[in-house]
Enzyme design. Structure first.
Site, PDB file in Angstrom:
ATOM      1  N   GLY A 163       6.766   3.563   5.326  1.00  0.00           N
ATOM      2  CA  GLY A 163       5.635   2.841   5.925  1.00  0.00           C
ATOM      3  C   GLY A 163       5.733   2.852   7.441  1.00  0.00           C
ATOM      4  O   GLY A 163       5.377   1.874   8.104  1.00  0.00           O
TER       5      GLY A 163
ATOM      6  N   SER B 104       4.006   4.535   9.478  1.00  0.00           N
ATOM      7  CA  SER B 104       2.773   4.969  10.142  1.00  0.00           C
ATOM      8  C   SER B 104       1.997   3.826  10.780  1.00  0.00           C
ATOM      9  O   SER B 104       1.167   4.057  11.658  1.00  0.00           O
ATOM     10  CB  SER B 104       1.876   5.687   9.128  1.00  0.00           C
ATOM     11  OG  SER B 104       1.755   4.920   7.947  1.00  0.00           O
TER      12      SER B 104
ATOM     13  N   GLY C   6       1.811  -0.765  11.672  1.00  0.00           N
ATOM     14  CA  GLY C   6       2.360  -2.117  11.651  1.00  0.00           C
ATOM     15  C   GLY C   6       3.846  -2.204  11.952  1.00  0.00           C
ATOM     16  O   GLY C   6       4.354  -1.633  12.930  1.00  0.00           O
ATOM     17  N   ILE C   7       4.556  -2.927  11.102  1.00  0.00           N
ATOM     18  CA  ILE C   7       5.982  -3.196  11.313  1.00  0.00           C
ATOM     19  C   ILE C   7       6.788  -1.897  11.320  1.00  0.00           C
ATOM     20  O   ILE C   7       7.662  -1.691  12.167  1.00  0.00           O
ATOM     21  CB  ILE C   7       6.482  -4.158  10.203  1.00  0.00           C
ATOM     22  CG1 ILE C   7       5.853  -5.547  10.399  1.00  0.00           C
ATOM     23  CG2 ILE C   7       8.003  -4.230  10.206  1.00  0.00           C
ATOM     24  CD1 ILE C   7       6.055  -6.502   9.225  1.00  0.00           C
ATOM     25  N   GLY C   8       6.473  -1.007  10.372  1.00  0.00           N
ATOM     26  CA  GLY C   8       7.232   0.246  10.288  1.00  0.00           C
ATOM     27  C   GLY C   8       7.055   1.093  11.528  1.00  0.00           C
ATOM     28  O   GLY C   8       8.007   1.714  12.025  1.00  0.00           O
TER      29      GLY C   8
ATOM     30  N   SER D  82       9.300 -10.837   2.111  1.00  0.00           N
ATOM     31  CA  SER D  82       8.280 -11.726   2.676  1.00  0.00           C
ATOM     32  C   SER D  82       8.706 -13.148   2.374  1.00  0.00           C
ATOM     33  O   SER D  82       9.323 -13.404   1.332  1.00  0.00           O
ATOM     34  CB  SER D  82       6.925 -11.474   2.016  1.00  0.00           C
ATOM     35  OG  SER D  82       6.060 -12.567   2.251  1.00  0.00           O
TER      36      SER D  82
ATOM     37  N   TYR E 265       1.931 -10.351  -5.362  1.00  0.00           N
ATOM     38  CA  TYR E 265       2.650  -9.967  -4.136  1.00  0.00           C
ATOM     39  C   TYR E 265       3.945 -10.775  -4.025  1.00  0.00           C
ATOM     40  O   TYR E 265       5.017 -10.218  -3.776  1.00  0.00           O
ATOM     41  CB  TYR E 265       1.741 -10.222  -2.929  1.00  0.00           C
ATOM     42  CG  TYR E 265       2.378  -9.919  -1.590  1.00  0.00           C
ATOM     43  CD1 TYR E 265       2.493  -8.616  -1.130  1.00  0.00           C
ATOM     44  CD2 TYR E 265       2.856 -10.951  -0.768  1.00  0.00           C
ATOM     45  CE1 TYR E 265       3.073  -8.332   0.103  1.00  0.00           C
ATOM     46  CE2 TYR E 265       3.425 -10.686   0.465  1.00  0.00           C
ATOM     47  CZ  TYR E 265       3.535  -9.374   0.891  1.00  0.00           C
ATOM     48  OH  TYR E 265       4.112  -9.101   2.122  1.00  0.00           O
TER      49      TYR E 265
HETATM   50  P1  NDP Z   1       0.505  -2.525   7.197  1.00  0.00           P
HETATM   51  O1  NDP Z   1      -0.582  -2.687   6.206  1.00  0.00           O
HETATM   52  O2  NDP Z   1       0.219  -2.577   8.645  1.00  0.00           O
HETATM   53  O3  NDP Z   1       1.325  -1.172   6.901  1.00  0.00           O
HETATM   54  C1  NDP Z   1       1.715  -0.865   5.597  1.00  0.00           C
HETATM   55  C2  NDP Z   1       2.494   0.421   5.618  1.00  0.00           C
HETATM   56  O4  NDP Z   1       2.945   0.701   4.281  1.00  0.00           O
HETATM   57  C3  NDP Z   1       1.669   1.607   6.070  1.00  0.00           C
HETATM   58  O5  NDP Z   1       2.461   2.406   6.944  1.00  0.00           O
HETATM   59  C4  NDP Z   1       1.369   2.349   4.776  1.00  0.00           C
HETATM   60  O6  NDP Z   1       1.293   3.753   4.935  1.00  0.00           O
HETATM   61  C5  NDP Z   1       2.615   2.038   3.965  1.00  0.00           C
HETATM   62  N1  NDP Z   1       2.416   2.224   2.524  1.00  0.00           N
HETATM   63  C6  NDP Z   1       1.639   1.495   1.687  1.00  0.00           C
HETATM   64  N2  NDP Z   1       1.717   1.991   0.430  1.00  0.00           N
HETATM   65  C7  NDP Z   1       2.552   3.057   0.492  1.00  0.00           C
HETATM   66  C8  NDP Z   1       3.042   3.996  -0.457  1.00  0.00           C
HETATM   67  N3  NDP Z   1       2.683   3.934  -1.756  1.00  0.00           N
HETATM   68  N4  NDP Z   1       3.905   4.951  -0.045  1.00  0.00           N
HETATM   69  C9  NDP Z   1       4.280   5.032   1.253  1.00  0.00           C
HETATM   70  N5  NDP Z   1       3.845   4.188   2.210  1.00  0.00           N
HETATM   71  C10 NDP Z   1       2.994   3.215   1.826  1.00  0.00           C
HETATM   72  O7  NDP Z   1       1.551  -3.656   6.792  1.00  0.00           O
HETATM   73  P2  NDP Z   1       2.760  -4.348   7.576  1.00  0.00           P
HETATM   74  O8  NDP Z   1       3.300  -3.484   8.626  1.00  0.00           O
HETATM   75  O9  NDP Z   1       2.326  -5.723   7.908  1.00  0.00           O
HETATM   76  O10 NDP Z   1       3.789  -4.474   6.361  1.00  0.00           O
HETATM   77  C11 NDP Z   1       5.056  -3.840   6.323  1.00  0.00           C
HETATM   78  C12 NDP Z   1       5.929  -4.619   5.355  1.00  0.00           C
HETATM   79  O11 NDP Z   1       6.069  -5.967   5.823  1.00  0.00           O
HETATM   80  C13 NDP Z   1       5.353  -4.718   3.946  1.00  0.00           C
HETATM   81  O12 NDP Z   1       6.387  -4.561   3.000  1.00  0.00           O
HETATM   82  C14 NDP Z   1       4.793  -6.125   3.900  1.00  0.00           C
HETATM   83  O13 NDP Z   1       4.747  -6.637   2.585  1.00  0.00           O
HETATM   84  C15 NDP Z   1       5.802  -6.859   4.767  1.00  0.00           C
HETATM   85  N6  NDP Z   1       5.310  -8.122   5.281  1.00  0.00           N
HETATM   86  C16 NDP Z   1       4.262  -8.185   6.169  1.00  0.00           C
HETATM   87  C17 NDP Z   1       3.814  -9.409   6.626  1.00  0.00           C
HETATM   88  C18 NDP Z   1       2.676  -9.556   7.595  1.00  0.00           C
HETATM   89  O14 NDP Z   1       2.265 -10.706   7.857  1.00  0.00           O
HETATM   90  N7  NDP Z   1       2.143  -8.498   8.160  1.00  0.00           N
HETATM   91  C19 NDP Z   1       4.440 -10.668   6.186  1.00  0.00           C
HETATM   92  C20 NDP Z   1       5.540 -10.487   5.275  1.00  0.00           C
HETATM   93  C21 NDP Z   1       5.935  -9.251   4.849  1.00  0.00           C
HETATM   94  P3  NDP Z   1      -0.096   4.560   5.101  1.00  0.00           P
HETATM   95  O15 NDP Z   1      -0.889   3.908   6.174  1.00  0.00           O
HETATM   96  O16 NDP Z   1       0.376   5.937   5.468  1.00  0.00           O
HETATM   97  O17 NDP Z   1      -0.774   4.499   3.782  1.00  0.00           O
END
Ligand code: NDP
Length: 233
Positions: free
Chosen positions: A8, A10, A12-14, A128, A141
């Protein structure tokens, strides 16, 4: 150069983690699913659906061919679904569990054998705070993140004797696309509910990942590290 794989990466956090680790001299494999990430120095982008074990295996082969053995895995990719528990169907269940928990399962299965044979490595899962407390209208979730927490604790016990540390970072409310369905008023309320008075940034989480990956955290394993501005105490 140490090698980290970040799922992930691409958005947000990643994405923040990819940038931070690359800036600190790591060789970064950035796994993405549908959003093609920006490339940069030290960053190798590989398409991978973390819910699919074969896709994960293929991605690991490419990553290790290019950048060598993996020193650190960050299982970050995740999705959220909102709604009443009674309205979720089997498809919702599979999608959320296969991505949020199955992603950790598939990625850790791919990385553990190499780490065990080298007797070192770090695994960081992104959980989370709802996995710890449960959230109304986010039951699936929350359950998927509860599974992540239990798996992290179990892996820490199983892999500690092999020199591998396993922890979770458990974010509070972080300003990413995951919050896109919230109104400005909802976001303000969430910030007000947070003792530190603001939403978290992706960088807040990335910095904690960098710490957990380092030798500064060499006696920390099996922990669910809350990074939530005091939202959950
Ligand atoms: P975003 O929605 O901004 O990003 C989600 C990322 O996950 C994207 O890079 C997306 O890739 C990737 N992803 C989703 N499904 C798949 C898949 N099947 N295979 C590979 N990559 C996948 O979310 P966040 O950055 O906010 O979340 C990151 C983590 O932090 C998650 O696990 C989320 O549950 C956790 N989290 C976030 C919180 C928040 O408030 N934001 C709070 C608590 C936890 P692509 O775009 O390429 O599809």
């Amino acid at each position: 150069m140490q090698h980290v794989i970040i799922s992930g990466g691409s958005r947000g956090i990643g994405k923040a983690a990819v940038k931070l680790f690359a800036s600190k001299g790591w060789s970064v494999t950035c796994l993405y699913n549908s959003t093609v990430p920006e490339s940069g120095d030290n960053v190798f982008a590989v398409k991978c659906d973390v819910s699919d074990a074969d896709s994960v295996k293929e991605a690991f082969i490419k990553a290790e061919e290019r950048s060598g053995p993996v020193d650190c895995l960050i299982s970050n990719a995740g999705i959220s679904v909102k709604g009443l528990a009674q309205d979720f169907n089997a498809g919702d269940y599979r999608q959320v569990m296969d991505t949020n928990f199955g992603g950790l399962f598939n990625l850790s299965n791919a990385v553990i054998p190499g780490m065990v044979s080298r007797k070192k490595g770090v695994i960081i899962a992104v959980s989370s705070m709802w996995g710890q407390t449960g959230a109304s209208c986010e039951a699936l979730y929350s359950a998927s993140k509860g599974a992540v927490d239990a798996y992290v604790k179990s892996l820490a016990k199983e892999l500690g004797p092999s020199g591998i540390r396993v922890n979770a970072v458990s974010p509070g409310v972080i300003d990413t696309d995951m919050l896109k369905d919230y109104s400005d008023e909802d976001l303000k309320d969430l910030a007000d509910e947070t003792p530190l008075g603001r939403l978290g940034s992706p960088e807040d989480i990335a910095k904690t990942m960098l710490f957990l990956s380092s030798d500064e955290a060499s006696f920390i394993t099996g922990q669910i590290v809350g990074v939530n501005g005091g939202f959950l105490i």
